[in-house]
Design an enzyme around this catalytic site. Sequence first.
Site, PDB file in Angstrom:
ATOM      1  N   HIS A  63     -30.710 -23.711  -5.049  1.00  0.00           N
ATOM      2  CA  HIS A  63     -31.136 -23.925  -3.668  1.00  0.00           C
ATOM      3  C   HIS A  63     -30.462 -22.972  -2.699  1.00  0.00           C
ATOM      4  CE1 HIS A  63     -33.052 -27.528  -5.064  1.00  0.00           C
ATOM      5  NE2 HIS A  63     -31.918 -28.096  -5.399  1.00  0.00           N
ATOM      6  N   HIS A  89     -22.142 -22.345   2.222  1.00  0.00           N
ATOM      7  CA  HIS A  89     -23.378 -21.844   1.613  1.00  0.00           C
ATOM      8  C   HIS A  89     -24.243 -21.211   2.700  1.00  0.00           C
ATOM      9  CE1 HIS A  89     -24.404 -25.880   3.053  1.00  0.00           C
ATOM     10  NE2 HIS A  89     -25.519 -25.287   3.423  1.00  0.00           N
ATOM     11  N   HIS A  91     -28.361 -20.059   4.242  1.00  0.00           N
ATOM     12  CA  HIS A  91     -29.814 -20.218   4.335  1.00  0.00           C
ATOM     13  C   HIS A  91     -30.359 -18.885   4.842  1.00  0.00           C
ATOM     14  CE1 HIS A  91     -29.459 -24.653   3.926  1.00  0.00           C
ATOM     15  NE2 HIS A  91     -28.303 -24.449   4.546  1.00  0.00           N
ATOM     16  N   GLU A 101     -31.633 -21.908   9.851  1.00  0.00           N
ATOM     17  CA  GLU A 101     -32.169 -23.277   9.926  1.00  0.00           C
ATOM     18  C   GLU A 101     -32.284 -23.712  11.374  1.00  0.00           C
ATOM     19  OE1 GLU A 101     -30.132 -25.794   6.830  1.00  0.00           O
ATOM     20  OE2 GLU A 101     -32.198 -25.482   6.126  1.00  0.00           O
ATOM     21  N   HIS A 114     -23.206 -22.205   6.549  1.00  0.00           N
ATOM     22  CA  HIS A 114     -22.734 -23.573   6.791  1.00  0.00           C
ATOM     23  C   HIS A 114     -21.430 -23.807   6.042  1.00  0.00           C
ATOM     24  CE1 HIS A 114     -27.128 -25.012   7.565  1.00  0.00           C
ATOM     25  NE2 HIS A 114     -26.561 -24.493   8.653  1.00  0.00           N
ATOM     26  N   THR A 195     -29.422 -30.905   5.726  1.00  0.00           N
ATOM     27  CA  THR A 195     -30.727 -30.242   5.911  1.00  0.00           C
ATOM     28  C   THR A 195     -31.517 -30.162   4.606  1.00  0.00           C
ATOM     29  OG1 THR A 195     -29.871 -28.007   5.531  1.00  0.00           O
ATOM     30  CG2 THR A 195     -29.779 -28.844   7.801  1.00  0.00           C
ATOM     31  N   THR A 196     -30.968 -30.731   3.549  1.00  0.00           N
ATOM     32  CA  THR A 196     -31.683 -30.804   2.269  1.00  0.00           C
ATOM     33  C   THR A 196     -31.679 -32.262   1.811  1.00  0.00           C
ATOM     34  OG1 THR A 196     -29.732 -30.591   0.852  1.00  0.00           O
ATOM     35  CG2 THR A 196     -30.755 -28.542   1.617  1.00  0.00           C
TER      36      THR A 196
HETATM   37  S1  BO1 Z   1     -26.239 -28.712   4.865  1.00  0.00           S
HETATM   38  O1  BO1 Z   1     -25.015 -28.085   5.300  1.00  0.00           O
HETATM   39  O2  BO1 Z   1     -26.805 -29.682   5.789  1.00  0.00           O
HETATM   40  N1  BO1 Z   1     -27.353 -27.599   4.570  1.00  0.00           N
HETATM   41  C1  BO1 Z   1     -25.893 -29.565   3.397  1.00  0.00           C
HETATM   42  C2  BO1 Z   1     -26.940 -30.016   2.633  1.00  0.00           C
HETATM   43  C3  BO1 Z   1     -26.675 -30.732   1.479  1.00  0.00           C
HETATM   44  C4  BO1 Z   1     -25.372 -31.020   1.097  1.00  0.00           C
HETATM   45  C5  BO1 Z   1     -24.323 -30.543   1.863  1.00  0.00           C
HETATM   46  C6  BO1 Z   1     -24.583 -29.811   3.019  1.00  0.00           C
HETATM   47  N2  BO1 Z   1     -25.205 -31.768  -0.037  1.00  0.00           N
HETATM   48  C7  BO1 Z   1     -23.964 -32.326  -0.478  1.00  0.00           C
HETATM   49  C8  BO1 Z   1     -24.274 -33.352  -1.551  1.00  0.00           C
HETATM   50  C9  BO1 Z   1     -23.008 -33.872  -2.176  1.00  0.00           C
HETATM   51  C10 BO1 Z   1     -22.176 -32.722  -2.654  1.00  0.00           C
HETATM   52  C11 BO1 Z   1     -21.907 -31.822  -1.468  1.00  0.00           C
HETATM   53  C12 BO1 Z   1     -20.987 -30.667  -1.792  1.00  0.00           C
HETATM   54  O3  BO1 Z   1     -23.122 -31.331  -0.953  1.00  0.00           O
HETATM   55  O4  BO1 Z   1     -24.932 -34.461  -0.964  1.00  0.00           O
HETATM   56  O5  BO1 Z   1     -23.307 -34.714  -3.253  1.00  0.00           O
HETATM   57  O6  BO1 Z   1     -20.967 -33.204  -3.217  1.00  0.00           O
HETATM   58  O7  BO1 Z   1     -21.590 -29.700  -2.606  1.00  0.00           O
HETATM   59 ZN    ZN Z   2     -26.824 -25.714   4.823  1.00  0.00          ZN
END
Ligand code: BO1
Ligand code: ZN
Length: 254
Positions: A63, A89, A91, A101, A114, A195-196
């Site tokens: 992703h 990470h 986007h 985003e 992010h 956001t996912t």
């Molecule tokens: S974000 O910053 O809104 N794009 C975003 C989206 C999804 C996650 C984190 C940030 N997911 C989470 C999972 C957790 C996992 C964590 C760290 O990321 O819900 O289970 O431990 O990788």
């Molecule tokens: Zn993100």
Amino acid sequence: SNHWDYHNQRSWLSAFTDCGGKSQSPIDIATREVIYDPRLPAIKLDGYDLSGHPELTLQNNGHTLQLQLPNTMRIVKGFDQVYLAAQLHFHWGNTEVPGSEHTIDNVHFPAEVHVVHYNSKYASIKEAASEPDGLAVLGAFIGIGLHENENYENILSVIKDVSTEESDTKIPSFNVRHLLPNSLEKFYRYTGSLTTPPCYQSVNWTVFNDTITVSRKQLAALEETLKAGHNQRLSQNFRTPQNLHGRHVLASFP
Ligand code: BO1
Ligand code: ZN
């Protein structure tokens, strides 16, 4: 559940009910609508300089491109509680499509970083991820500049090593502060979500006003190197801006 993708975002709601909630992210930041709050505390980061620390794991998780971070990196001021880093990470879009985003007055930037933190009162990010005060994500826009951004070379110089889904590599530690804008003084703040999927409404969002720049070539490396499942290019991994449903966006600056 790893079955969602960016092509049919409307289908996220059926498998992940929170994705249809009223505090979703990202959002458009309409600069004429934001509320200046002079009492928003400045953000203070601690432990972001990882020079001399053990190597870091960089991963293509299908992703996004993600760097695992030690929870010794912390936000020590700016929120009611202390938040510990978990990962950062990106986007992005593609050469034709800017893929941040968040948008500013309905305009996308080429990419967005992010840095995901969790409230230190929880034992782990897994436990924090679904709690209303669980997460604090720092977001910054990435634009194109004339010069190569050396700080981003820590990550982008090895992106080829994670071109396939679920691959990872180790990179030397570095000062992660240098991936963020020079000034963290000006930012927007609102309550939102992952956001996912699973789109948990657990994120206290900060989006910085100042942007980061990387070279056109560096941005192209992000846009063109990674592959997701079925050997598809991993690109355009951004969610459509979500309705505010009455939420207000605060600004730390007039
Ligand atoms: S974000 O910053 O809104 N794009 C975003 C989206 C999804 C996650 C984190 C940030 N997911 C989470 C999972 C957790 C996992 C964590 C760290 O990321 O819900 O289970 O431990 O990788
Ligand atoms: Zn993100």
